[in-house]
Design an enzyme around this catalytic site. Structure first.
Site, PDB file in Angstrom:
ATOM      1  N   GLY A 264       1.681   4.451  -3.571  1.00  0.00           N
ATOM      2  CA  GLY A 264       1.549   3.578  -2.422  1.00  0.00           C
ATOM      3  C   GLY A 264       2.893   3.057  -1.952  1.00  0.00           C
ATOM      4  N   GLY A 266       5.791   0.346  -1.012  1.00  0.00           N
ATOM      5  CA  GLY A 266       6.254  -0.924  -1.548  1.00  0.00           C
ATOM      6  C   GLY A 266       7.180  -0.786  -2.729  1.00  0.00           C
ATOM      7  N   SER A 267       7.788  -1.907  -3.073  1.00  0.00           N
ATOM      8  CA  SER A 267       8.828  -1.929  -4.099  1.00  0.00           C
ATOM      9  C   SER A 267       8.296  -1.595  -5.480  1.00  0.00           C
ATOM     10  CB  SER A 267       9.486  -3.319  -4.123  1.00  0.00           C
ATOM     11  OG  SER A 267      10.072  -3.622  -2.879  1.00  0.00           O
ATOM     12  N   GLU A 289       1.129   9.589   0.856  1.00  0.00           N
ATOM     13  CA  GLU A 289       1.320   9.129   2.235  1.00  0.00           C
ATOM     14  C   GLU A 289       2.807   9.025   2.541  1.00  0.00           C
ATOM     15  OE1 GLU A 289      -2.093   5.777   2.691  1.00  0.00           O
ATOM     16  OE2 GLU A 289      -0.467   5.394   1.311  1.00  0.00           O
ATOM     17  N   ASN A 379      -1.178  -7.276   4.136  1.00  0.00           N
ATOM     18  CA  ASN A 379      -0.838  -6.115   4.960  1.00  0.00           C
ATOM     19  C   ASN A 379      -2.056  -5.298   5.364  1.00  0.00           C
ATOM     20  OD1 ASN A 379       1.913  -6.734   4.614  1.00  0.00           O
ATOM     21  ND2 ASN A 379       2.015  -5.550   2.725  1.00  0.00           N
ATOM     22  N   GLY A 383      -3.914   3.148   2.375  1.00  0.00           N
ATOM     23  CA  GLY A 383      -4.569   4.337   1.842  1.00  0.00           C
ATOM     24  C   GLY A 383      -5.074   4.176   0.431  1.00  0.00           C
TER      25      GLY A 383
END
Length: 503
Positions: A264, A266-267, A289, A379, A383
């Site tokens: 996914g 993000g950090s 993704e 957010n 997915g």
């Protein structure tokens, strides 16, 4: 310019962003290219916001995208107050505030579902698709830039198309796209993809030249990703996950090169992927993704043999490196529509290992990935639901505490549930890993508390669980206390129970 605009039928359609924005009327629905700050429409949406401010009269549009946008587009449009409804995902603080105060409607969708909803006519029809391109071929195909997102379905279904031809995006991107659009439900064939590196579609998005209302020339790179460097805690999360995968290989449940990986945005997710750098695993493949920094680090290290995604989303330094050396990546990358990257049929067929992030998880394995304290949108689900329910392994990662320890990411009952316990196989924090496969709720609770909760909250969680056991039930709860941790945080600024002072 003419090396990029090769369809001469469109030569007389070049206009300014301001002219293009003027075609969009109050109440219309627009579909904007872009997926996690990459390949997004950059100038026409901003011109639209500016035009609305100048005219100073009621104006609002519905905005569909692939995911979050860069170039401050979400922020500017939200601040201008011109968005009636937004879907399916966003990640902008200004927009988030508008959503949470109720002044903007937000439809939080699984990212694979938007195309189906448009195809069915179940949501508002698209008046204008505004999509970024690096070229328009002689045959009239739009060559996307650093993302595909929902651009293909927008172009196919919109009444009109505006193309932002971006001279700053590298022409070397041409050739890395694989555009495949399923037919209507009930009329489609199985999606003919059986391996990560397989091409099944076209190199670009076909467009009827009569639908192209205008072409706007731009010269602006993508906004850089905002992910931060891995830290000690994310390194520990990665180490726990790598050891688990090592054991899965040893037990014969995974091959030596694992299975196609998904991560996914993000950090935390990027940092966990980064953990593969120091592992023994090689010949890895990615079917995801977003292709973030860690994917290119792993490509550079020879760990990944092929990566398929929907967008390339990079920090500033990594973007510069990848752009300057793109030739070495071309034969190892494909970018597809998000309907394909996130399609349940393909996720199940390929047997993905899906790694996504959680805001919180409860002691039975339900995961909240969207709403802070159950009500405030962060957010969106993105997915993660597409992958978690259909993957070979649905893995969720999170740090065990937040806000300096005032918040526990492991709670008695998730304040909002995006992923039920039935879709969650593995939970990992820096404290450890809980393998929930084949466990009943009471077994899961013990494993999650002992392996994933922070020590400062472990006794508190166990006390809740033991009290819940006295109430009985398949999934024991003390309903009047189930959300008491969230209530305490709202009232006192911490989820920790206050201990009596020692005398």
């Amino acid at each position: 310019m003419w090396e990029r605009l090769r369809d001469k039928r469109l030569a007389d359609k070049i206009v300014t962003a301001e002219v293009a924005a003027g075609w969009i009327e109050d109440g219309m629905t627009i579909g904007l290219s872009g997926f996690t700050r990459a390949g997004d429409a950059k100038v026409v949406p901003l011109a639209l916001a500016e035009l609305a401010k100048k005219e100073n009269k009621p104006f609002g549009v519905n905005v569909y995208t692939g995911a979050s946008l860069g170039s401050d587009v979400d922020a500017v449009m939200a601040e201008a107050g011109i968005i009636n409804k937004r879907l399916p995902f966003q990640a902008d603080p200004v927009m988030r505030k508008k959503i949470n105060d109720g002044s903007m409607m937000f439809v939080d969708q699984h990212l694979s579902h938007t195309a189906e909803a448009i195809r069915q006519g179940a949501i508002d029809a698209i008046d204008y698709a505004i999509v970024e391109a690096v070229a328009i071929t002689e045959e009239g195909m739009i060559i996307p830039a650093t993302s595909v997102g929902n651009s293909n379905i927008f172009v196919e279904n919109a009444k009109h198309v505006i193309i932002e031809l971006n001279m700053a995006q590298s022409v070397e991107l041409e050739g890395i796209h694989d555009i495949y659009t399923p037919a209507k439900q009930g009329e489609r064939e199985p999606i003919p993809l059986t391996s990560v590196d397989q091409r099944i579609g076209t190199a670009g998005i076909p467009v009827d030249p009569d639908k192209v209302k205008g072409i706007v020339l731009t010269n602006q790179l993508d906004s850089p990703s905002t992910i931060v460097e891995p830290d000690e805690e994310t390194a520990q999360i990665a180490a726990h996950l790598i050891e688990f995968l090592r054991q899965e290989v040893k037990e014969g449940r995974l091959p030596n090169n694992l299975a196609p990986l998904q991560s996914g945005i993000g950090s935390v997710a990027n940092a966990v992927f980064n953990g593969f750098l120091d592992s023994e695993f090689t010949d890895l493949t990615v079917f995801s993704e977003v292709l973030q920094d860690a994917v290119f680090d792993l490509l550079d290290a020879g760990k990944i043999s092929f990566a398929s995604g929907c967008s390339i989303t990079l920090t500033a330094d990594k973007m510069k490196h990848v752009t300057e050396n793109f030739a070495q990546y071309r034969d190892k990358l494909l970018l597809r529509p998000q309907e394909i990257t996130n399609h349940p049929e393909l996720i199940r067929r390929l047997g993905l290992i899906a790694i996504n992030t959680a805001i919180e998880a409860d002691i039975y394995g339900n995961v909240n990935s969207t709403n802070v304290s159950g009500t405030r949108m962060m957010n969106g689900i993105g997915g993660s639901g597409d992958f978690a329910r259909n993957a070979r392994l649905g893995i969720f990662v999170t740090k065990s505490i937040a806000k300096g320890g005032n918040i526990s990411s492991i709670v008695p009952f998730a304040s909002h549930v995006d992923h039920t316990e039935h879709d969650v196989d593995i939970i990992v924090t820096e404290q450890g890993l809980a393998d929930l496969r084949g466990l009943a709720p009471r077994q899961r609770a013990i494993k999650i508390i002992e392996n994933c909760a922070h020590p400062m909250y472990r006794d508190q969680l166990m006390a809740y669980y033991e009290e819940a056991l006295t109430r009985g039930g398949h999934t024991p709860h003390v309903l009047e206390k189930a959300f008491s941790w969230h209530v305490r945080y709202a009232q006192e600024g911490t989820m920790l129970e206050k201990k009596p002072a020692l005398v």
